[in-house]
Design a protein around this motif. Structure first.
Motif, short mmCIF file in Angstrom:
data_model
loop_
_atom_site.label_atom_id
_atom_site.label_comp_id
_atom_site.label_asym_id
_atom_site.label_seq_id
_atom_site.Cartn_x
_atom_site.Cartn_y
_atom_site.Cartn_z
N LEU A 34 0.83 -1.21 0.00
CA LEU A 34 0.00 0.00 0.00
C LEU A 34 0.86 1.25 0.00
CD1 LEU A 34 -2.83 -0.97 2.52
CD2 LEU A 34 -2.93 -0.93 0.03
N ALA A 35 1.96 1.22 0.75
CA ALA A 35 2.85 2.38 0.80
C ALA A 35 3.41 2.70 -0.58
CB ALA A 35 3.98 2.12 1.80
N ASN A 40 4.12 7.70 -4.66
CA ASN A 40 4.37 8.61 -5.77
C ASN A 40 3.12 8.96 -6.55
OD1 ASN A 40 7.26 8.73 -5.43
ND2 ASN A 40 7.29 6.60 -6.09
N ASP A 41 1.98 8.77 -5.92
CA ASP A 41 0.71 9.07 -6.57
C ASP A 41 0.24 10.45 -6.11
OD1 ASP A 41 -1.91 9.25 -7.48
OD2 ASP A 41 -2.34 7.14 -7.09
N PRO A 42 0.19 11.41 -7.01
CA PRO A 42 -0.21 12.77 -6.62
C PRO A 42 -1.64 12.85 -6.07
CG PRO A 42 0.06 12.60 -9.01
CD PRO A 42 0.51 11.30 -8.43
N ALA A 43 -2.44 11.83 -6.28
CA ALA A 43 -3.80 11.82 -5.73
C ALA A 43 -3.77 11.86 -4.21
CB ALA A 43 -4.56 10.60 -6.22
N TYR A 44 -2.65 11.46 -3.60
CA TYR A 44 -2.55 11.40 -2.15
C TYR A 44 -1.75 12.56 -1.55
CZ TYR A 44 -4.42 6.75 -2.84
OH TYR A 44 -5.21 5.69 -3.20
N ASP A 45 -1.34 13.50 -2.38
CA ASP A 45 -0.50 14.61 -1.92
C ASP A 45 -1.15 15.48 -0.84
OD1 ASP A 45 1.53 13.83 -3.57
OD2 ASP A 45 1.26 15.43 -5.04
N ARG A 46 -2.44 15.57 -0.84
CA ARG A 46 -3.11 16.47 0.11
C ARG A 46 -3.61 15.75 1.37
NH1 ARG A 46 -6.41 21.04 -3.11
NH2 ARG A 46 -4.65 21.81 -4.33
N LEU A 69 -4.19 -1.34 11.36
CA LEU A 69 -3.21 -0.41 11.92
C LEU A 69 -1.83 -0.64 11.29
CD1 LEU A 69 -2.48 1.86 13.83
CD2 LEU A 69 -2.26 0.15 15.66
N PHE A 70 -1.47 -1.90 11.05
CA PHE A 70 -0.20 -2.18 10.35
C PHE A 70 -0.21 -1.53 8.98
CE2 PHE A 70 0.47 -5.24 13.61
CZ PHE A 70 1.81 -5.59 13.57
N LEU A 71 -1.31 -1.66 8.26
CA LEU A 71 -1.42 -1.07 6.93
C LEU A 71 -1.35 0.45 7.01
CD1 LEU A 71 -4.33 -3.26 5.48
CD2 LEU A 71 -1.87 -3.73 5.46
N ALA A 72 -2.09 1.02 7.95
CA ALA A 72 -2.15 2.48 8.10
C ALA A 72 -0.78 3.06 8.44
CB ALA A 72 -3.17 2.85 9.17
N LYS A 73 -0.02 2.39 9.29
CA LYS A 73 1.30 2.90 9.66
C LYS A 73 2.23 2.96 8.46
CE LYS A 73 1.44 1.62 14.55
NZ LYS A 73 2.06 0.73 15.56
N SER A 74 2.20 1.94 7.63
CA SER A 74 3.05 1.93 6.43
C SER A 74 2.66 3.04 5.46
CB SER A 74 2.95 0.58 5.72
OG SER A 74 3.45 -0.45 6.52
N VAL A 75 1.36 3.21 5.27
CA VAL A 75 0.86 4.25 4.36
C VAL A 75 1.21 5.63 4.90
CG1 VAL A 75 -1.24 5.29 3.42
CG2 VAL A 75 -0.95 2.81 3.37
N ALA A 76 0.99 5.85 6.20
CA ALA A 76 1.29 7.15 6.80
C ALA A 76 2.78 7.48 6.70
CB ALA A 76 0.84 7.17 8.26
N ALA A 77 3.63 6.48 6.89
CA ALA A 77 5.08 6.71 6.77
C ALA A 77 5.44 7.12 5.34
CB ALA A 77 5.84 5.45 7.18
N LEU A 79 3.51 8.63 3.22
CA LEU A 79 2.96 9.97 2.96
C LEU A 79 3.53 11.03 3.89
CD1 LEU A 79 -0.80 9.04 2.41
CD2 LEU A 79 0.92 9.55 0.67
N ARG A 80 4.27 10.59 4.91
CA ARG A 80 4.85 11.50 5.92
C ARG A 80 3.76 12.31 6.63
NH1 ARG A 80 8.14 11.01 1.66
NH2 ARG A 80 10.31 10.50 1.98
N VAL A 81 2.73 11.60 7.06
CA VAL A 81 1.63 12.20 7.82
C VAL A 81 1.38 11.33 9.06
CG1 VAL A 81 0.57 13.25 5.77
CG2 VAL A 81 -0.20 10.99 6.56
N PRO A 82 0.69 11.87 10.06
CA PRO A 82 0.43 11.07 11.26
C PRO A 82 -0.64 10.00 11.05
CG PRO A 82 -0.57 13.23 11.47
CD PRO A 82 0.22 13.25 10.20
#
Length: 168
Positions: A34-35, A40-46, A69-77, A79-82
């Motif tokens: 998922l990460a 590199n997808d601009p759809a997630y930039d915001r 939560l495991f999935l969310a942590k990887s995605v957040a990392a 995207l550099r968001v909490p």
């Protein structure tokens, strides 16, 4: 709502092992997929924060971990968001969606979620992360309460999209 794969074949086997076989190692690997998808997808930039679909405390105790939560942590990392892991909670125990029909699934999750801190979501663009989307009712109910709590936008990302039996 976007999904990385279809819930069939190896992805189905992997996600079933993650969900029912206590395989946090596989959950982390799926999180990495998922990460890569969002990195590199601009759809997630915001996106300003990531939330996992929460488990009820009883289900969390029985399963031993929240795979979302495991999935969310990887995605957040990526995207550099909490990760807002405690902001959305499941306040009512629900049956497993896997054995239910469409109507029962919708009824099953209605009123099952609550936002614990509206300030954390107010005005923000959020990404809700889960392992599988079949009918979308769980994600929809989570998004509904997040929007009612003041979120500006809620997007959803899952590892897999379930397909009806006749399409497999």
């Amino acid at each position: 709502m976007r999904a990385v794969a279809v819930y069939t074949g190896y992805m189905r086997e992997i996600l079933q092992a993650v969900k029912y076989g206590f395989r946090p190692d596989l959950a982390a690997a799926v999180g990495s997929l998922l990460a890569v998808a969002v990195e590199n997808d601009p759809a997630y930039d915001r996106i300003e924060a990531v939330l996992p679909v929460p488990l009820h405390p009883e289900r969390l105790a029985a399963r031993g971990y929240n795979q979302g939560l495991f999935l969310a942590k990887s995605v957040a990392a990526a995207l550099r968001v909490p990760v807002l892991a405690e902001t959305l909670v499941r306040i009512r125990f629900t049956e497993s969606q896997s054995g239910l029909g469409r109507r029962e699934r919708k009824r099953n999750v209605a009123g099952a979620f609550l936002v614990t801190n509206c300030r954390e979501v107010a005005g923000k663009r959020l990404l809700l992360v889960d392992d599988i989307c079949t009918t979308g009712y769980t994600l929809s109910e989570c998004a509904r309460v997040l929007l009612l709590a003041g979120a500006r936008r809620v997007e959803c990302l899952t590892a897999a999209l379930g397909v009806p039996e006749e399409m497999r």
